[in-house]
Design an enzyme around this catalytic site. Structure first.
Site, PDB file in Angstrom:
ATOM      1  N   SER A   1       0.837  -1.201   0.000  1.00  0.00           N
ATOM      2  CA  SER A   1       0.000   0.000   0.000  1.00  0.00           C
ATOM      3  C   SER A   1       0.870   1.248   0.000  1.00  0.00           C
ATOM      4  CB  SER A   1      -0.917   0.004   1.233  1.00  0.00           C
ATOM      5  OG  SER A   1      -0.144  -0.062   2.426  1.00  0.00           O
ATOM      6  N   HIS A   2       2.167   1.045  -0.184  1.00  0.00           N
ATOM      7  CA  HIS A   2       3.111   2.166  -0.188  1.00  0.00           C
ATOM      8  C   HIS A   2       3.177   2.761  -1.589  1.00  0.00           C
ATOM      9  CE1 HIS A   2       6.623   4.627   0.339  1.00  0.00           C
ATOM     10  NE2 HIS A   2       6.617   4.353   1.626  1.00  0.00           N
ATOM     11  N   GLY A   3       2.851   4.037  -1.692  1.00  0.00           N
ATOM     12  CA  GLY A   3       2.762   4.689  -2.994  1.00  0.00           C
ATOM     13  C   GLY A   3       4.007   4.560  -3.841  1.00  0.00           C
TER      14      GLY A   3
ATOM     15  N   ASP B   1      10.407  -7.464   0.051  1.00  0.00           N
ATOM     16  CA  ASP B   1      10.842  -7.037   1.376  1.00  0.00           C
ATOM     17  C   ASP B   1      12.317  -6.672   1.303  1.00  0.00           C
ATOM     18  OD1 ASP B   1       9.996  -6.810   4.284  1.00  0.00           O
ATOM     19  OD2 ASP B   1      11.836  -7.979   4.475  1.00  0.00           O
TER      20      ASP B   1
ATOM     21  N   PHE C   1      11.471   6.976   0.628  1.00  0.00           N
ATOM     22  CA  PHE C   1      10.827   6.604   1.887  1.00  0.00           C
ATOM     23  C   PHE C   1      11.822   5.806   2.725  1.00  0.00           C
ATOM     24  CE2 PHE C   1      10.387   3.099  -0.941  1.00  0.00           C
ATOM     25  CZ  PHE C   1      10.392   1.962  -0.168  1.00  0.00           C
TER      26      PHE C   1
END
Length: 209
Positions: free
Chosen positions: A8-10, A70, A154
């Site tokens: 869900s990380h843009g 990951d 990020f």
């Protein structure tokens, strides 16, 4: 062909979408489209274990092919930290800035503050709803900056300086980072598997006509 990006990380979603669109016609969606979805708690010791754990759960939940990844940041001078704690270094409820702040605090406590070498390890997995798994690994070596620099990216991007670069990940244009990062390298290695799955899907579609 329908494919889920198990994030869900843009930033991750944009990077993976751009990768998939270069390979063919996919019906791409991500966990951004399902805000009520609850991913499993990451309990793996390695990026591979976490990527497979996340990918299998999502693939079986949504019944479609899924890409999951990951990454872990490893700093030898800190005994391998943050390592498997990369996403929760400052606590389960902490944000990216909190994790970076704690990392810098730990670096300042080192007896040898000169040794700031670090590397990212990454695994990207392509997983079917029936448990078929393809995976690719990549790493990126660099150093930890003395302070945060840059506003894009990020996680630990404002602190990580890749070898052969002077900028942190967060200072690099997104298009450049998407070519040189550990995740980008892993996606390139995954490409043959994605192309094979797509080709088989198209072939099966033709045979059913």
């Amino acid at each position: 062909m329908k494919i889920l990006i198990a994030s869900s990380h843009g930033y991750k979603v944009r990077e993976t979408k751009a990768f998939l669109k270069k390979l063919g016609e996919f019906d791409i969606f991500s966990l951004v489209d399902y805000p009520s979805y609850q991913p499993p708690k990451e309990t793996g010791e390695t990026p591979e274990e976490n990527a497979i754990q996340k990918g299998l759960f999502a693939a079986q939940t949504f019944r479609c092919w899924t890409i999951a990844d990951d990454s872990m940041l490893i700093i030898p001078a800190l005994g391998g930290l943050p390592g498997k704690l990369s996403a929760s270094f400052a606590g389960e409820q902490a944000n990216d800035k909190d994790h970076r702040k704690k990392l810098l605090e730990n670096m300042r406590l080192l007896e040898n503050t000169i040794d700031r070498s670090a590397y990212f390890e990454c695994c990207v997995a392509l997983i079917s709803p029936f448990g078929k798994i393809f995976k690719a690994h990549a790493s990126c070596e660099g150093t930890i900056a003395f302070e945060e620099r840059g506003s894009s990216g990020f996680g630990y991007d404002p602190l990580f300086v890749k070898h052969d670069y002077k900028q942190t990940y967060a200072e690099l244009p997104e298009a450049i980072k998407n070519q040189v990062s550990h995740r980008a390298k892993a996606l390139v290695k995954l490409q043959p598997y994605v192309e094979t799955v797509l080709a088989n899907h198209l072939l099966a579609g033709k045979e059913s006509l």
